[in-house]
Design a protein around this motif. Structure first.
Motif, PDB file in Angstrom:
ATOM      1  N   ILE A   1      35.416   8.193  87.700  1.00 43.73           N
ATOM      2  CA  ILE A   1      34.287   8.052  86.791  1.00 43.73           C
ATOM      3  C   ILE A   1      34.396   6.705  86.091  1.00 43.73           C
ATOM      4  O   ILE A   1      35.404   6.408  85.438  1.00 43.73           O
ATOM      5  N   TYR A   2      33.364   5.890  86.243  1.00 43.05           N
ATOM      6  CA  TYR A   2      33.322   4.551  85.665  1.00 43.05           C
ATOM      7  C   TYR A   2      32.343   4.553  84.492  1.00 43.05           C
ATOM      8  O   TYR A   2      31.135   4.576  84.688  1.00 43.05           O
ATOM      9  N   THR A   3      32.885   4.576  83.281  1.00 40.62           N
ATOM     10  CA  THR A   3      32.041   4.493  82.096  1.00 40.62           C
ATOM     11  C   THR A   3      31.922   3.024  81.689  1.00 40.62           C
ATOM     12  O   THR A   3      32.458   2.127  82.347  1.00 40.62           O
ATOM     13  N   ASP A   4      31.271   2.786  80.576  1.00 41.33           N
ATOM     14  CA  ASP A   4      31.080   1.405  80.130  1.00 41.33           C
ATOM     15  C   ASP A   4      32.400   0.725  79.762  1.00 41.33           C
ATOM     16  O   ASP A   4      32.546  -0.490  79.906  1.00 41.33           O
ATOM     17  N   THR A   5      33.360   1.534  79.310  1.00 41.40           N
ATOM     18  CA  THR A   5      34.600   0.944  78.787  1.00 41.40           C
ATOM     19  C   THR A   5      35.864   1.360  79.518  1.00 41.40           C
ATOM     20  O   THR A   5      36.894   0.700  79.379  1.00 41.40           O
ATOM     21  N   LYS A   6      35.822   2.449  80.297  1.00 43.45           N
ATOM     22  CA  LYS A   6      37.055   2.965  80.891  1.00 43.45           C
ATOM     23  C   LYS A   6      36.804   3.494  82.294  1.00 43.45           C
ATOM     24  O   LYS A   6      35.659   3.762  82.690  1.00 43.45           O
ATOM     25  N   ILE A   7      37.901   3.658  83.031  1.00 41.83           N
ATOM     26  CA  ILE A   7      37.869   4.266  84.357  1.00 41.83           C
ATOM     27  C   ILE A   7      38.738   5.520  84.321  1.00 41.83           C
ATOM     28  O   ILE A   7      39.884   5.470  83.852  1.00 41.83           O
ATOM     29  N   TYR A   8      38.200   6.618  84.806  1.00 39.71           N
ATOM     30  CA  TYR A   8      38.925   7.887  84.817  1.00 39.71           C
ATOM     31  C   TYR A   8      39.062   8.387  86.255  1.00 39.71           C
ATOM     32  O   TYR A   8      38.204   8.120  87.108  1.00 39.71           O
ATOM     33  N   GLN A   9      40.120   9.163  86.485  1.00 38.20           N
ATOM     34  CA  GLN A   9      40.297   9.828  87.772  1.00 38.20           C
ATOM     35  C   GLN A   9      40.473  11.324  87.529  1.00 38.20           C
ATOM     36  O   GLN A   9      41.316  11.747  86.731  1.00 38.20           O
ATOM     37  N   ASN A  10      39.686  12.114  88.215  1.00 32.25           N
ATOM     38  CA  ASN A  10      39.761  13.565  88.074  1.00 32.25           C
ATOM     39  C   ASN A  10      41.070  14.079  88.672  1.00 32.25           C
ATOM     40  O   ASN A  10      41.456  13.677  89.766  1.00 32.25           O
ATOM     41  N   THR A  11      41.739  14.970  87.949  1.00 35.10           N
ATOM     42  CA  THR A  11      42.997  15.537  88.453  1.00 35.10           C
ATOM     43  C   THR A  11      42.820  16.935  89.013  1.00 35.10           C
ATOM     44  O   THR A  11      43.769  17.509  89.542  1.00 35.10           O
ATOM     45  N   ALA A  12      41.633  17.503  88.883  1.00 32.55           N
ATOM     46  CA  ALA A  12      41.367  18.845  89.410  1.00 32.55           C
ATOM     47  C   ALA A  12      40.599  18.737  90.725  1.00 32.55           C
ATOM     48  O   ALA A  12      40.094  17.679  91.083  1.00 32.55           O
ATOM     49  N   GLY A  13      40.508  19.854  91.431  1.00 31.57           N
ATOM     50  CA  GLY A  13      39.750  19.880  92.673  1.00 31.57           C
ATOM     51  C   GLY A  13      40.560  20.442  93.821  1.00 31.57           C
ATOM     52  O   GLY A  13      41.791  20.454  93.798  1.00 31.57           O
ATOM     53  N   THR A  14      39.854  20.906  94.849  1.00 31.59           N
ATOM     54  CA  THR A  14      40.476  21.604  95.962  1.00 31.59           C
ATOM     55  C   THR A  14      39.690  21.373  97.246  1.00 31.59           C
ATOM     56  O   THR A  14      38.455  21.220  97.197  1.00 31.59           O
TER      57      THR A  14
ATOM     58  N   LEU B   1      42.094  12.353  84.135  1.00 27.18           N
ATOM     59  CA  LEU B   1      41.210  13.285  83.446  1.00 27.18           C
ATOM     60  C   LEU B   1      41.816  14.688  83.491  1.00 27.18           C
ATOM     61  O   LEU B   1      42.106  15.211  84.569  1.00 27.18           O
ATOM     62  N   THR B   2      42.030  15.282  82.316  1.00 22.43           N
ATOM     63  CA  THR B   2      42.632  16.619  82.223  1.00 22.43           C
ATOM     64  C   THR B   2      41.761  17.514  81.356  1.00 22.43           C
ATOM     65  O   THR B   2      40.716  17.089  80.838  1.00 22.43           O
ATOM     66  N   ASP B   3      42.236  18.751  81.137  1.00 23.54           N
ATOM     67  CA  ASP B   3      41.439  19.691  80.352  1.00 23.54           C
ATOM     68  C   ASP B   3      41.371  19.323  78.875  1.00 23.54           C
ATOM     69  O   ASP B   3      40.629  19.947  78.114  1.00 23.54           O
ATOM     70  N   GLN B   4      42.075  18.283  78.446  1.00 30.91           N
ATOM     71  CA  GLN B   4      41.931  17.819  77.071  1.00 30.91           C
ATOM     72  C   GLN B   4      40.491  17.428  76.772  1.00 30.91           C
ATOM     73  O   GLN B   4      40.009  17.601  75.654  1.00 30.91           O
ATOM     74  N   ILE B   5      39.784  16.924  77.782  1.00 32.53           N
ATOM     75  CA  ILE B   5      38.394  16.516  77.575  1.00 32.53           C
ATOM     76  C   ILE B   5      37.508  17.709  77.218  1.00 32.53           C
ATOM     77  O   ILE B   5      36.486  17.561  76.537  1.00 32.53           O
ATOM     78  N   LEU B   6      37.910  18.895  77.633  1.00 31.42           N
ATOM     79  CA  LEU B   6      37.093  20.080  77.353  1.00 31.42           C
ATOM     80  C   LEU B   6      37.162  20.471  75.885  1.00 31.42           C
ATOM     81  O   LEU B   6      36.131  20.772  75.268  1.00 31.42           O
ATOM     82  N   THR B   7      38.364  20.468  75.309  1.00 31.00           N
ATOM     83  CA  THR B   7      38.483  20.808  73.890  1.00 31.00           C
ATOM     84  C   THR B   7      37.878  19.718  73.007  1.00 31.00           C
ATOM     85  O   THR B   7      37.468  19.985  71.880  1.00 31.00           O
ATOM     86  N   GLU B   8      37.807  18.503  73.516  1.00 29.57           N
ATOM     87  CA  GLU B   8      37.191  17.420  72.760  1.00 29.57           C
ATOM     88  C   GLU B   8      35.663  17.460  72.820  1.00 29.57           C
ATOM     89  O   GLU B   8      34.996  16.826  71.992  1.00 29.57           O
TER      90      GLU B   8
END
Length: 275
Positions: A193-206, A4-11
């Motif tokens: 993040i587990y959605t109905d169709t895909k699994i995502y992993q957050n790349t941000a955080g501290t 998961l990257t900042d591309q999701i924000l512009t989308e």
């Protein structure tokens, strides 16, 4: 697993039309904050309002009303002990966030059972914190809704999924998420993040986020994003990434990032990505 990257924000984040009004951006009702844990629901409410929800109502213990309005005059208040008013507010909401600071006593259980009974197929339901523990402990059925989100940390996920922390692998987690009928935001140092169709992993955080109230703030952000953006999967993903990315920015000059500081930065952060 998708990174998961900042591309999701512009989308996801969009410029607001000139003819916008508060009803355009959804009604969010947040439920929680008993006498001892008022801060949790206040932090969640802060995040919802700063994320841009059109109308926000916080249903909480009466002892929290003054603090809520000191922190957030934009939020409306309702007494969690007034179940008739709670019923009307829940039925009128677009998004319901339940759990931050709710507690696990008999009164909390009564409120949760009522909300689970009331929620409809037209609403988004976000279940956080002690509400997850109550569902696990009392084997409550998660109702069908337009869209349901669970936001457990790993111990809460163990309780509701039956998967021990050491065995919480993506395939097993996704299978149970499907069985529960929910998108699952499994919080850890790299949230999945587990959605109905895909699994995502957050790349941000501290590590600077390791302080009480982070999860409450995230639940409120998810509520605010889901109220505004039609694609609910993208709304959840964008909220998760934004929460961590803002913390990353603050951590450049701070040893610890406080949850309310993230909320205060949300409007400026979202403006950079609005298309």
């Amino acid at each position: 697993m998708i990174k998961l990257t900042d591309q999701i924000l512009t989308e996801t984040i969009r410029k607001r039309p000139l003819d916008s009004y508060k009803g355009t951006y959804g009604k969010v009702v947040l439920i929680g904050g008993n006498h001892n844990f008022g801060g949790a629901i206040i932090m969640a409410s802060l995040a919802t309002v700063y994320s841009g929800a059109g109308l926000t109502t916080t249903i909480t213990d009466a002892s929290n009303q003054t603090s809520l309005h000191n922190w957030l005059p934009e939020a409306m208040f309702a007494d969690i002990n007034d179940l008739e008013q709670l019923t009307q507010l829940v039925l009128s909401a677009d998004v319901i966030v339940i759990g931050p600071g709710l507690g696990t006593d008999a009164k909390a259980l009564t409120v949760l059972q009522l909300v689970l009974k009331l929620v409809t197929l037209k609403q988004t339901l976000i279940i956080d914190g002690s509400a997850i523990t109550l569902i696990a402990n009392h084997r409550l059925i998660i109702p069908q809704t337009k869209y349901t989100v669970l936001t457990p940390h790993q111990m809460e996920w163990q309780r509701i999924s039956g998967i021990a922390i050491k065995d919480q692998h993506p395939d097993q987690n996704w299978l149970v998420a499907h069985q529960l009928g929910a998108t699952v935001v499994l919080k850890s140092h790299q949230t999945e993040i587990y959605t109905d169709t895909k699994i995502y992993q957050n790349t941000a955080g501290t590590p600077a986020q390791a302080t009480g109230g982070m999860g409450d703030t995230l639940a409120g952000m998810i509520g605010g994003f889901c109220a505004q953006f039609a694609n609910q999967d993208n709304a959840v993903l964008a909220a998760v990434f934004s929460h961590s990315a803002i913390a990353d920015q603050l951590a450049q000059s701070q040893y610890v990032v406080l949850p309310h500081q993230i909320s205060q930065q949300i409007p400026q952060f979202m403006a950079k990505y609005a298309k």
